[in-house]
Design a protein around this motif. Sequence first.
Motif, PDB file in Angstrom:
ATOM      1  N   ASP A 197       1.622  -0.952  -0.041  1.00  0.00           N
ATOM      2  CA  ASP A 197       0.091  -0.462   0.157  1.00  0.00           C
ATOM      3  C   ASP A 197       0.867   1.624   0.023  1.00  0.00           C
ATOM      4  OD1 ASP A 197      -2.336  -1.397   2.195  1.00  0.00           O
ATOM      5  OD2 ASP A 197      -2.576  -1.261   0.138  1.00  0.00           O
ATOM      6  N   PHE A 198       2.011   0.986   0.979  1.00  0.00           N
ATOM      7  CA  PHE A 198       2.899   2.480   1.054  1.00  0.00           C
ATOM      8  C   PHE A 198       3.722   2.616   0.114  1.00  0.00           C
ATOM      9  CE2 PHE A 198       4.622   6.005   2.832  1.00  0.00           C
ATOM     10  CZ  PHE A 198       5.479   5.869   3.287  1.00  0.00           C
ATOM     11  N   SER A 199       4.079   1.355  -0.271  1.00  0.00           N
ATOM     12  CA  SER A 199       4.889   1.366  -2.181  1.00  0.00           C
ATOM     13  C   SER A 199       4.487   2.162  -2.947  1.00  0.00           C
ATOM     14  CB  SER A 199       4.882   0.244  -2.863  1.00  0.00           C
ATOM     15  OG  SER A 199       6.623   0.016  -3.748  1.00  0.00           O
ATOM     16  N   LYS A 200       2.917   2.583  -3.091  1.00  0.00           N
ATOM     17  CA  LYS A 200       1.659   1.951  -4.295  1.00  0.00           C
ATOM     18  C   LYS A 200       1.065   4.341  -3.557  1.00  0.00           C
ATOM     19  CE  LYS A 200      -2.457   1.799  -7.069  1.00  0.00           C
ATOM     20  NZ  LYS A 200      -2.287   3.171  -7.078  1.00  0.00           N
ATOM     21  N   HIS A 201       1.687   4.163  -2.928  1.00  0.00           N
ATOM     22  CA  HIS A 201       1.709   5.596  -2.316  1.00  0.00           C
ATOM     23  C   HIS A 201       3.054   6.654  -3.100  1.00  0.00           C
ATOM     24  CE1 HIS A 201      -0.450   8.901  -0.828  1.00  0.00           C
ATOM     25  NE2 HIS A 201       0.329   8.978   0.391  1.00  0.00           N
ATOM     26  N   LEU A 202       3.659   6.065  -3.104  1.00  0.00           N
ATOM     27  CA  LEU A 202       4.711   6.423  -3.027  1.00  0.00           C
ATOM     28  C   LEU A 202       5.093   6.838  -4.382  1.00  0.00           C
ATOM     29  CD1 LEU A 202       7.689   4.533  -0.869  1.00  0.00           C
ATOM     30  CD2 LEU A 202       6.060   7.477  -0.697  1.00  0.00           C
ATOM     31  N   SER A 203       4.647   5.579  -5.111  1.00  0.00           N
ATOM     32  CA  SER A 203       4.952   6.015  -6.719  1.00  0.00           C
ATOM     33  C   SER A 203       3.362   6.262  -7.392  1.00  0.00           C
ATOM     34  CB  SER A 203       4.253   4.108  -7.279  1.00  0.00           C
ATOM     35  OG  SER A 203       4.223   3.717  -8.610  1.00  0.00           O
ATOM     36  N   ASP A 204       2.707   7.020  -6.817  1.00  0.00           N
ATOM     37  CA  ASP A 204       1.593   7.278  -7.291  1.00  0.00           C
ATOM     38  C   ASP A 204       2.015   9.189  -6.931  1.00  0.00           C
ATOM     39  OD1 ASP A 204       0.030   5.265  -8.293  1.00  0.00           O
ATOM     40  OD2 ASP A 204      -1.707   5.619  -6.397  1.00  0.00           O
ATOM     41  N   PHE A 205       3.112   9.489  -6.582  1.00  0.00           N
ATOM     42  CA  PHE A 205       3.984  10.748  -6.244  1.00  0.00           C
ATOM     43  C   PHE A 205       4.443  10.601  -6.842  1.00  0.00           C
ATOM     44  CE2 PHE A 205       3.884  14.743  -3.047  1.00  0.00           C
ATOM     45  CZ  PHE A 205       4.950  14.415  -3.730  1.00  0.00           C
ATOM     46  N   PHE A 206       5.408  10.052  -7.031  1.00  0.00           N
ATOM     47  CA  PHE A 206       6.521  10.178  -7.264  1.00  0.00           C
ATOM     48  C   PHE A 206       7.228  10.108  -8.728  1.00  0.00           C
ATOM     49  CE2 PHE A 206       8.588  10.309  -2.879  1.00  0.00           C
ATOM     50  CZ  PHE A 206       9.186  11.211  -3.035  1.00  0.00           C
ATOM     51  N   ILE A 207       6.090   9.313  -9.381  1.00  0.00           N
ATOM     52  CA  ILE A 207       6.057   8.730 -10.988  1.00  0.00           C
ATOM     53  C   ILE A 207       6.510   9.944 -11.637  1.00  0.00           C
ATOM     54  CG2 ILE A 207       6.117   7.448 -12.756  1.00  0.00           C
ATOM     55  CD1 ILE A 207       8.334   5.786 -10.810  1.00  0.00           C
ATOM     56  N   PRO A 208       5.070  10.844 -11.387  1.00  0.00           N
ATOM     57  CA  PRO A 208       4.645  11.984 -12.336  1.00  0.00           C
ATOM     58  C   PRO A 208       5.554  12.545 -12.175  1.00  0.00           C
ATOM     59  CG  PRO A 208       2.564  10.917 -11.503  1.00  0.00           C
ATOM     60  CD  PRO A 208       4.032  10.418 -10.859  1.00  0.00           C
ATOM     61  N   LEU A 209       6.283  12.445 -11.366  1.00  0.00           N
ATOM     62  CA  LEU A 209       7.357  13.719 -11.060  1.00  0.00           C
ATOM     63  C   LEU A 209       8.356  13.648 -11.658  1.00  0.00           C
ATOM     64  CD1 LEU A 209       7.079  14.686  -7.236  1.00  0.00           C
ATOM     65  CD2 LEU A 209       6.424  15.942  -9.143  1.00  0.00           C
ATOM     66  N   VAL A 210       9.213  12.114 -11.624  1.00  0.00           N
ATOM     67  CA  VAL A 210      10.171  11.213 -11.999  1.00  0.00           C
ATOM     68  C   VAL A 210      10.074  11.484 -14.195  1.00  0.00           C
ATOM     69  CG1 VAL A 210      11.239   9.271 -12.965  1.00  0.00           C
ATOM     70  CG2 VAL A 210      10.744   9.861 -10.245  1.00  0.00           C
ATOM     71  N   ASP A 211       8.611  11.135 -14.387  1.00  0.00           N
ATOM     72  CA  ASP A 211       7.955  11.503 -15.659  1.00  0.00           C
ATOM     73  C   ASP A 211       8.831  12.887 -16.470  1.00  0.00           C
ATOM     74  OD1 ASP A 211       5.495   9.353 -15.641  1.00  0.00           O
ATOM     75  OD2 ASP A 211       7.605   8.706 -16.341  1.00  0.00           O
ATOM     76  N   ASN A 212       7.479  13.852 -15.740  1.00  0.00           N
ATOM     77  CA  ASN A 212       8.440  15.941 -15.899  1.00  0.00           C
ATOM     78  C   ASN A 212       9.361  15.452 -15.858  1.00  0.00           C
ATOM     79  OD1 ASN A 212       7.350  18.091 -16.283  1.00  0.00           O
ATOM     80  ND2 ASN A 212       8.061  18.614 -13.925  1.00  0.00           N
ATOM     81  N   TYR A 213      10.371  15.130 -14.539  1.00  0.00           N
ATOM     82  CA  TYR A 213      11.834  15.538 -15.070  1.00  0.00           C
ATOM     83  C   TYR A 213      12.579  14.769 -16.519  1.00  0.00           C
ATOM     84  CZ  TYR A 213      16.457  14.875 -12.952  1.00  0.00           C
ATOM     85  OH  TYR A 213      18.364  14.809 -13.808  1.00  0.00           O
TER      86      TYR A 213
END
Length: 357
Positions: free
Chosen positions: A121-137
């Motif tokens: 659950d927490f892993s998905k929570h982090l993924s949902d938060f950081f992956i869009p930031l990675v894509d933008n980067y």
Amino acid sequence: MQKLKKKDKHPLAINILKLNRYNYDFFNCEEVVFFEYIVVKGMAFKKQKEFYHSSETIRQETGIKKHSLNSIIRRFKDLGIISTEIKGMPRVKFFTVHYPKIVDLIPKIYQLSNNGKLSSDFSKHLSDFFIPLVDNYLQKNNIKNNKEEINKKEKYDSESEGEDVLSFFNDYLSSLKYQKNISPTALKFNDIDLFRALKNYEIEFLCEYLEKYFEEEHRPSLNKFFTFDSIAVNKLKYIEQKIVDENDYVDHLIDELQRLYKSRIQMHNKSDSQKRGKSESKLVVTKRLKEQVKKSLKVKTELEITNAFLPYIDQVLKEQVTISKILPYFFAFKNEEYEIIDNYLDYYNIHYGYEKH
């Protein structure tokens, strides 16, 4: 009728339960604060590849002490989480947050469960938060890499590169407009003037002096800024005059330091008659040293520098410190600070505040 905002039922700033998610064998509490700070700032400036803040601003907004902040910034740079660059006027740190590196470090940054992995659950929570930031980067990084490939060719010789330069300059003007409250009319300019100026100046250098221009001039406008010299046809009158003024100011400060040096030698020789007197030699000044002085004047006043120089040169003459190159050591810039000037300025304020020189 506009609805009233809900009352703040929880005035505390820290969510202790969320704070417990961090691995304090990897980050201490101040590093956690700084980590969340730069992530949030990076998100706020997601349309740009970097954001800028002075160390003083960060200290005021986070409460992290000066020396701790410097150490934390160095560690985060070593980890690859951020990179910094000092530029602009006034000189400030520009931070780039490297979100792919943050994602790589997630297993170390956060507490692992008993099986050595983050909970699903927490892993998905982090993924949902950081992956869009990675894509933008990555998208911004690809744009940057494309620009670097273009720059390997002859400068500004293609239509596509010209569009990149104009885009960069217009983004800068947009930011400057809000910083300095400049009217859109004052920022109108001819594209040809920009490309003509870029034959002689780097774009960052041009922007630095443009910011000074809008700070200092009465009723400034970008069209007036792009006034070229009648002889050196690709040089801007304002910039060239500012460079002359800055060099004159550097020479004036160095002359003042020479005067103080001579007067302190005379004072030292009178007060220490039992020892062999110091010779009244001149301080060694090189072209590189003048550049150091010029950079220091962007963040330090002349009074701060001369006040710090007094206790510094007194200790040198009393042989309480041994320095082979007096001025280069005094103006040394290390870890993004003028540590020697700062230390002796503090010493002056405590021990020399009564003295007129």
